[in-house]
Design a protein around this motif. Structure first.
Motif, PDB file in Angstrom:
ATOM      1  N   ARG A 129       0.821  -1.220   0.000  1.00  0.00           N
ATOM      2  CA  ARG A 129       0.000   0.000   0.000  1.00  0.00           C
ATOM      3  C   ARG A 129       0.850   1.263   0.000  1.00  0.00           C
ATOM      4  O   ARG A 129       1.883   1.335   0.683  1.00  0.00           O
ATOM      5  N   THR A 171      -0.282   5.335   0.412  1.00  0.00           N
ATOM      6  CA  THR A 171      -1.397   6.268   0.614  1.00  0.00           C
ATOM      7  C   THR A 171      -0.818   7.673   0.693  1.00  0.00           C
ATOM      8  O   THR A 171      -0.033   7.971   1.597  1.00  0.00           O
ATOM      9  N   ASN A 187      -8.401   5.085  -6.030  1.00  0.00           N
ATOM     10  CA  ASN A 187      -7.564   3.910  -5.824  1.00  0.00           C
ATOM     11  C   ASN A 187      -7.159   3.347  -7.184  1.00  0.00           C
ATOM     12  O   ASN A 187      -7.988   3.225  -8.074  1.00  0.00           O
ATOM     13  N   GLU A 207      -3.949   0.600  -9.181  1.00  0.00           N
ATOM     14  CA  GLU A 207      -2.770  -0.266  -9.049  1.00  0.00           C
ATOM     15  C   GLU A 207      -1.712   0.154 -10.050  1.00  0.00           C
ATOM     16  O   GLU A 207      -2.020   0.536 -11.182  1.00  0.00           O
ATOM     17  N   ILE A 255      -0.556  -0.957  -4.542  1.00  0.00           N
ATOM     18  CA  ILE A 255      -1.935  -0.482  -4.438  1.00  0.00           C
ATOM     19  C   ILE A 255      -1.862   0.969  -3.985  1.00  0.00           C
ATOM     20  O   ILE A 255      -1.366   1.257  -2.889  1.00  0.00           O
ATOM     21  N   CYS A 256      -2.334   1.880  -4.830  1.00  0.00           N
ATOM     22  CA  CYS A 256      -2.208   3.309  -4.548  1.00  0.00           C
ATOM     23  C   CYS A 256      -3.542   3.890  -4.088  1.00  0.00           C
ATOM     24  O   CYS A 256      -4.570   3.677  -4.732  1.00  0.00           O
ATOM     25  N   ASN A 257      -3.505   4.593  -2.979  1.00  0.00           N
ATOM     26  CA  ASN A 257      -4.654   5.367  -2.498  1.00  0.00           C
ATOM     27  C   ASN A 257      -4.280   6.827  -2.641  1.00  0.00           C
ATOM     28  O   ASN A 257      -3.507   7.370  -1.842  1.00  0.00           O
ATOM     29  N   ARG A 271      -9.751   5.667   6.936  1.00  0.00           N
ATOM     30  CA  ARG A 271      -8.356   5.263   6.752  1.00  0.00           C
ATOM     31  C   ARG A 271      -8.122   4.074   7.675  1.00  0.00           C
ATOM     32  O   ARG A 271      -8.276   4.167   8.891  1.00  0.00           O
ATOM     33  N   GLN A 289     -14.632   0.844  -2.620  1.00  0.00           N
ATOM     34  CA  GLN A 289     -13.419   1.465  -3.163  1.00  0.00           C
ATOM     35  C   GLN A 289     -13.840   2.576  -4.094  1.00  0.00           C
ATOM     36  O   GLN A 289     -14.798   2.429  -4.862  1.00  0.00           O
ATOM     37  N   ALA A 322     -10.074  -5.135   2.626  1.00  0.00           N
ATOM     38  CA  ALA A 322      -9.193  -3.981   2.533  1.00  0.00           C
ATOM     39  C   ALA A 322      -8.223  -4.049   3.712  1.00  0.00           C
ATOM     40  O   ALA A 322      -8.560  -4.605   4.769  1.00  0.00           O
ATOM     41  N   ASP A 351      -5.249   1.285   3.310  1.00  0.00           N
ATOM     42  CA  ASP A 351      -6.311   1.562   2.353  1.00  0.00           C
ATOM     43  C   ASP A 351      -7.247   2.654   2.863  1.00  0.00           C
ATOM     44  O   ASP A 351      -7.454   2.817   4.069  1.00  0.00           O
ATOM     45  N   VAL A 387     -11.148   3.511   2.363  1.00  0.00           N
ATOM     46  CA  VAL A 387     -12.386   2.941   1.835  1.00  0.00           C
ATOM     47  C   VAL A 387     -13.562   3.795   2.289  1.00  0.00           C
ATOM     48  O   VAL A 387     -13.479   4.567   3.248  1.00  0.00           O
TER      49      VAL A 387
END
Length: 548
Positions: free
Chosen positions: A16, A18, A79, A81, A86-88, A322, A350, A362, A366, A368
């Motif tokens: 992840r 973020t 969000n 990829e 995995i990019c937030n 978060r 998401q 998640a 992440d 969400v």
């Protein structure tokens, strides 16, 4: 969780990233967001934030008002990829009138990308947002944008960043001229030239990468004077510049600097790949019981944003969560310490601006969305086990005040419902003057554009036409004074005392003189610019102010 799951959790958390993007308005922040999404395969064509009717709008600007004005007024969560990451991505408003939304969002970020306009340098709003990042100890990446336009000398820009912001810099790349003569950037680590050709703004034109040792090829593409100027600048950096330190970077003391042009998508892929490899995975977050480890198998998280009516057809409220530790799964039972209440979590959503998809799981790091039945407040902690609360998210002293009016008495209840929900989101702040009718709350905002957003949304989402009457106040300060001290202060000065939605008292002052006079006459009373000093930075939002 089982022992096998612990390793799975660790692997997933480490994937992840973020992060928030911050900048002064018009530095290209939303454009950069679009290009990162493009590279992540989340969109196929990048939109312009200032698109006209014939063009598409920026993906992150989903609110109707944003499309009309060509500015971002609300944080967007997206969000995507990229390779194994995995990019937030949190795209924040750049305009200073919406800085509170940005401050709240930075609480959810593990790193920040600071955009600098290569022609304008460090601008006022950048300074404010940078200070918040620094206070939180967030690692900061710098992207010097708009090299495809005439720009200032890069050494001068580096000096300005260091002197104005008080942070060391380490350029990871270096430009070869700018504007019409812009030929690309030199990547310091690999000693290669990323040659700039093509000015396509909607798709990526892959850079042509040439080793600096290949002087013959470079001489055919880059005029000698431009190359010499760039290499001389690089040589000065090598002689006098800072060494790169991972520790200083992670502590927010040194910023790696990249150059490029987001509009033409040049230098963005190089930046993204370096950013993802250098930025930290989800970090531990402070709580009333100390730091909470992201690798803990017990789920925990906090609400940093609430957005009503993202889908006007369904009148829903979404709380943005978060995740700090553990794994979020549908049906998980958690406690909200503020309410001392247990709830069962719904399916995590998401987000991609206003579009959403459901997730099976998640993990820590992440961001969400969860359905809010009207019980969540900004700053709420959600915990699976134990008894603690995360460090809350403060409100800041507003400088603009008004009373809302509606011509229709029949819409009064609708108005108050809309006000309550929008204030819970943080669109504006709301205060109650106990000497006035409770049905005439005082609305307060850091910036006047927040009032425009409030009126727009009351009309479009709650079908209430309203107007605002400005009030003659300039400053608000929270206080922990006793009721007796407050009464004495009101008798001795022209101060007005109100209470916020958590019941805490504030003084309102008409001007600078009024504030100074109060401090002279009532020197024993403490005044605070944010409510974080008042009650441990925790939001205790009351939802029954207008309930009959």
């Amino acid at each position: 969780m089982s022992s096998i799951d612990k390793q799975l959790l660790r692997n997933e958390v480490n994937r992840r990233r973020t992060f928030a993007i911050i900048s002064h308005p018009d530095a290209g922040k939303t454009t950069m967001t679009e290009k990162l999404l493009l590279l992540g395969g989340a969109i196929r064509l990048a939109g312009s934030v200032k698109a006209k009717k014939s063009k598409k709008f920026a993906t992150s600007d989903w609110m109707e008002l944003e499309k009309q004005r060509g500015i971002s007024v609300s944080t967007s969560v997206m969000n995507f990829e990229y390779r194994n990451y995995i990019c937030n991505l949190l795209d924040t408003p750049g305009h200073q009138d919406f800085s509170e939304d940005t401050y709240r969002t930075l609480a959810a970020a593990d790193a920040a990308i600071m955009l600098i306009d290569a022609a304008k340098g460090v601008e006022p709003q950048t300074i404010k947002l940078f200070e918040v990042c620094k206070l939180r100890g967030i690692p900061i990446f710098t992207f010097v944008n708009k090299l495809d336009r005439e720009s200032r000398d890069p050494l001068e820009l580096m000096h300005e960043i260091e002197s104005v912001l008080g942070i060391a810099t380490y350029p990871m790349s270096w430009p070869v001229s700018s504007g019409e003569r812009f030929k690309g950037i030199i990547e310091r680590e690999t000693k290669t030239l990323h040659y700039f050709e093509g000015r396509n703004t909607t798709t990526e034109t892959a850079a042509r990468i040439i080793s600096l040792a290949d002087k013959e090829t470079i001489s055919q593409l880059v005029p000698q004077d431009l190359l010499t100027e760039s290499l001389d600048g690089l040589e000065m950096l090598e002689m006098a510049g800072d060494e790169f330190s991972t520790d200083r970077f992670l502590n927010g003391e040194l910023s790696p600097v990249f150059f490029g042009a987001a509009m033409t998508n040049f230098g963005v892929r190089l930046f993204l790949e370096k950013f993802l490899s250098m930025s930290p995975p989800p970090s531990a977050k402070g709580s009333s019981q100390g730091k909470i480890d992201p690798f803990s198998t017990d789920f925990s998280g906090f609400i940093f944003k609430i957005q009503a009516n993202m889908d006007p057809k369904h009148r829903d409220r979404i709380a943005f969560l978060r995740i700090v530790s553990g794994c979020y799964e549908t049906g998980l039972n958690v406690t909200i310490p503020r309410l001392n209440r247990e709830i069962r979590l719904t399916t995590p959503q998401q987000f991609f601006a206003q579009d959403r998809t459901t997730l099976e799981k998640a993990y820590a790091g992440d961001v969400v969305g969860i359905y809010d039945p009207g019980i969540f407040s900004i700053g709420d902690s959600l915990i699976e086990a134990g008894s603690f609360e995360f460090e809350g998210i403060p409100s800041f002293a507003p400088e603009n005040f008004a009373v809302v009016r509606t011509t229709s008495a029949l819409k009064r209840k609708q108005l108050l419902k809309g006000l309550l929900q929008l204030c819970q989101e943080g669109t504006v702040q709301m205060f109650i003057d106990e000497s006035r009718s409770a049905s005439d709350p005082i609305l307060a905002a850091v910036g006047v554009l927040q009032f425009d957003v409030l009126l727009f949304r009351l009309k479009n989402e709650y079908n209430v036409d309203c107007s605002l009457d400005a009030l003659p106040f300039k400053h608000a300060r929270w206080t922990n004074a006793s009721n007796e001290e407050i009464s004495e202060a009101k008798a001795a000065t022209d101060v007005v005392c109100v209470r916020d939605m958590q019941g805490y008292p504030l003084f309102l002052f008409k001007n600078d003189f009024s504030l100074t006079y109060f401090q002279e006459k009532c020197g024993k009373i403490q005044l605070y610019r944010s409510n974080s000093s008042m009650h441990g930075n925790m939001m205790k939002m009351s939802t029954n102010i207008f309930e009959e």
